[in-house]
Design a protein around this motif. Structure first.
Motif, PDB file in Angstrom:
ATOM      1  N   PRO A 154       2.141  -6.527  -2.350  1.00 28.19           N
ATOM      2  CA  PRO A 154       1.178  -6.921  -1.310  1.00 28.19           C
ATOM      3  C   PRO A 154      -0.147  -7.379  -1.923  1.00 28.19           C
ATOM      4  O   PRO A 154      -0.523  -6.979  -3.020  1.00 28.19           O
ATOM      5  CB  PRO A 154       0.977  -5.643  -0.498  1.00 28.19           C
ATOM      6  CG  PRO A 154       1.936  -4.638  -1.005  1.00 28.19           C
ATOM      7  CD  PRO A 154       2.527  -5.139  -2.271  1.00 28.19           C
ATOM      8  N   THR A 214      -3.978  -7.692  -2.786  1.00 27.53           N
ATOM      9  CA  THR A 214      -5.064  -6.735  -2.977  1.00 27.53           C
ATOM     10  C   THR A 214      -6.379  -7.426  -2.625  1.00 27.53           C
ATOM     11  O   THR A 214      -6.426  -8.634  -2.405  1.00 27.53           O
ATOM     12  CB  THR A 214      -5.118  -6.245  -4.434  1.00 27.53           C
ATOM     13  OG1 THR A 214      -5.449  -7.352  -5.268  1.00 27.53           O
ATOM     14  CG2 THR A 214      -3.794  -5.623  -4.862  1.00 27.53           C
ATOM     15  N   ILE A 239      -6.553  -5.356   4.755  1.00 27.12           N
ATOM     16  CA  ILE A 239      -5.594  -4.860   3.769  1.00 27.12           C
ATOM     17  C   ILE A 239      -5.132  -3.461   4.149  1.00 27.12           C
ATOM     18  O   ILE A 239      -3.970  -3.106   4.001  1.00 27.12           O
ATOM     19  CB  ILE A 239      -6.223  -4.825   2.359  1.00 27.12           C
ATOM     20  CG1 ILE A 239      -6.364  -6.240   1.811  1.00 27.12           C
ATOM     21  CG2 ILE A 239      -5.386  -3.989   1.393  1.00 27.12           C
ATOM     22  CD1 ILE A 239      -7.166  -6.303   0.526  1.00 27.12           C
ATOM     23  N   LEU A 240      -6.056  -2.670   4.645  1.00 30.91           N
ATOM     24  CA  LEU A 240      -5.739  -1.285   4.979  1.00 30.91           C
ATOM     25  C   LEU A 240      -4.814  -1.172   6.171  1.00 30.91           C
ATOM     26  O   LEU A 240      -4.128  -0.176   6.336  1.00 30.91           O
ATOM     27  CB  LEU A 240      -7.024  -0.504   5.232  1.00 30.91           C
ATOM     28  CG  LEU A 240      -7.948  -0.446   4.024  1.00 30.91           C
ATOM     29  CD1 LEU A 240      -9.237   0.243   4.385  1.00 30.91           C
ATOM     30  CD2 LEU A 240      -7.267   0.234   2.857  1.00 30.91           C
ATOM     31  N   ASP A 241      -4.817  -2.218   7.022  1.00 36.29           N
ATOM     32  CA  ASP A 241      -3.918  -2.248   8.171  1.00 36.29           C
ATOM     33  C   ASP A 241      -3.950  -0.927   8.941  1.00 36.29           C
ATOM     34  O   ASP A 241      -2.926  -0.366   9.280  1.00 36.29           O
ATOM     35  CB  ASP A 241      -2.492  -2.570   7.712  1.00 36.29           C
ATOM     36  CG  ASP A 241      -1.599  -2.944   8.881  1.00 36.29           C
ATOM     37  OD1 ASP A 241      -2.117  -3.528   9.855  1.00 36.29           O
ATOM     38  OD2 ASP A 241      -0.390  -2.657   8.824  1.00 36.29           O
ATOM     39  N   SER A 257      -4.119   6.279  -0.716  1.00 33.89           N
ATOM     40  CA  SER A 257      -3.557   5.044  -0.154  1.00 33.89           C
ATOM     41  C   SER A 257      -4.583   3.914  -0.161  1.00 33.89           C
ATOM     42  O   SER A 257      -4.250   2.774  -0.459  1.00 33.89           O
ATOM     43  CB  SER A 257      -3.088   5.269   1.282  1.00 33.89           C
ATOM     44  OG  SER A 257      -2.101   6.240   1.335  1.00 33.89           O
ATOM     45  N   GLU A 284      -5.021   2.509  -3.694  1.00 31.90           N
ATOM     46  CA  GLU A 284      -3.798   1.816  -4.108  1.00 31.90           C
ATOM     47  C   GLU A 284      -3.700   0.451  -3.433  1.00 31.90           C
ATOM     48  O   GLU A 284      -3.365  -0.548  -4.072  1.00 31.90           O
ATOM     49  CB  GLU A 284      -2.569   2.663  -3.782  1.00 31.90           C
ATOM     50  CG  GLU A 284      -2.359   3.805  -4.754  1.00 31.90           C
ATOM     51  CD  GLU A 284      -1.208   4.711  -4.358  1.00 31.90           C
ATOM     52  OE1 GLU A 284      -0.529   4.462  -3.334  1.00 31.90           O
ATOM     53  OE2 GLU A 284      -0.997   5.712  -5.075  1.00 31.90           O
ATOM     54  N   LYS A 285      -3.996   0.405  -2.132  1.00 35.43           N
ATOM     55  CA  LYS A 285      -3.905  -0.859  -1.406  1.00 35.43           C
ATOM     56  C   LYS A 285      -4.987  -1.840  -1.840  1.00 35.43           C
ATOM     57  O   LYS A 285      -4.730  -3.026  -1.986  1.00 35.43           O
ATOM     58  CB  LYS A 285      -4.002  -0.625   0.101  1.00 35.43           C
ATOM     59  CG  LYS A 285      -2.740  -0.075   0.704  1.00 35.43           C
ATOM     60  CD  LYS A 285      -2.863   0.026   2.202  1.00 35.43           C
ATOM     61  CE  LYS A 285      -1.569   0.479   2.828  1.00 35.43           C
ATOM     62  NZ  LYS A 285      -1.662   0.513   4.287  1.00 35.43           N
ATOM     63  N   GLY A 290      -4.223  -2.355  -5.885  1.00 28.56           N
ATOM     64  CA  GLY A 290      -2.871  -2.658  -6.345  1.00 28.56           C
ATOM     65  C   GLY A 290      -2.460  -1.850  -7.566  1.00 28.56           C
ATOM     66  O   GLY A 290      -1.688  -2.322  -8.391  1.00 28.56           O
TER      67      GLY A 290
END
Length: 190
Positions: free
Chosen positions: A2, A4, A42-44, A149, A152-153, A156
């Motif tokens: 995904p 970043t 990005i965090l959605d 999380s 990481e998101k 990446g």
């Protein structure tokens, strides 16, 4: 893999031109500010949906008409129109929340993101919101992603994500400091 934040940001706050007088380039600042929306995308997470889609991150004016943010405000002061001045004020406030929350989270490795954003909210936007909006913010924090999380998101899995994000936040804060001085000096936030 995904996307970043690195993949999506077209301009970093570090790359926004500032004159010797502290005037901030309009187009570059607005382009960098779009990175905040992309960060939350990005965090959605439902936690950030209201923040990304409210007036705090709306554009304060036409970047092709005035080359600096300060010129927008000064022109409106002469004309008696405060539309862009207010737009920039709310954009500034929303960015202050983001900068304060991320800086706090980076400085406190054991703290969850929801705590950092709640504390930043209490010190920035809360004073301007009514009871209902305050409750909505509290509810939104229940959907806030956990710290692991988030990083990481955003990064990446890159080992230097904290350093990159800290440089981004510090550059944003430096720009906000310039705007705060300007707004206070001219009483444009009244």
């Amino acid at each position: 893999m995904p996307a970043t934040l690195d993949d999506l940001i077209t301009r970093r706050f570090q790359d926004v031109a500032v004159s010797e007088q502290g005037d901030i380039n309009t187009a570059e600042f607005l382009e960098a500010a779009e990175g905040v929306v992309k960060l939350f995308d990005i965090l959605d997470s439902a936690a950030f949906y209201p923040k990304v889609h409210d007036k705090s991150l709306s554009s304060p004016g036409d970047p092709t008409k005035y080359d600096t943010l300060q010129k927008i405000v000064l022109a409106e002061a002469k004309e008696g129109d405060r539309t862009a001045t207010q737009g920039l004020l709310w954009l500034k406030r929303g960015l202050e929340l983001t900068a304060m929350a991320l800086k706090r989270n980076l400085d406190n490795p054991a703290e969850e993101l929801s705590v950092s954003f709640t504390e930043a909210y209490n010190n920035t936007l809360k004073q301007f919101h009514n009871f209902l909006v305050k409750k909505m913010f509290g509810m939104a924090m229940l959907a806030c992603p956990d710290r692991k999380s988030f990083y990481e998101k955003v990064g990446g899995g890159k080992p230097d994500v904290h350093e990159q994000l800290l440089a981004w936040v510090n550059a944003l804060q430096a720009l906000l400091n310039e705007l705060n001085i300007f707004y206070a000096k001219g009483a444009y936030d009244k």
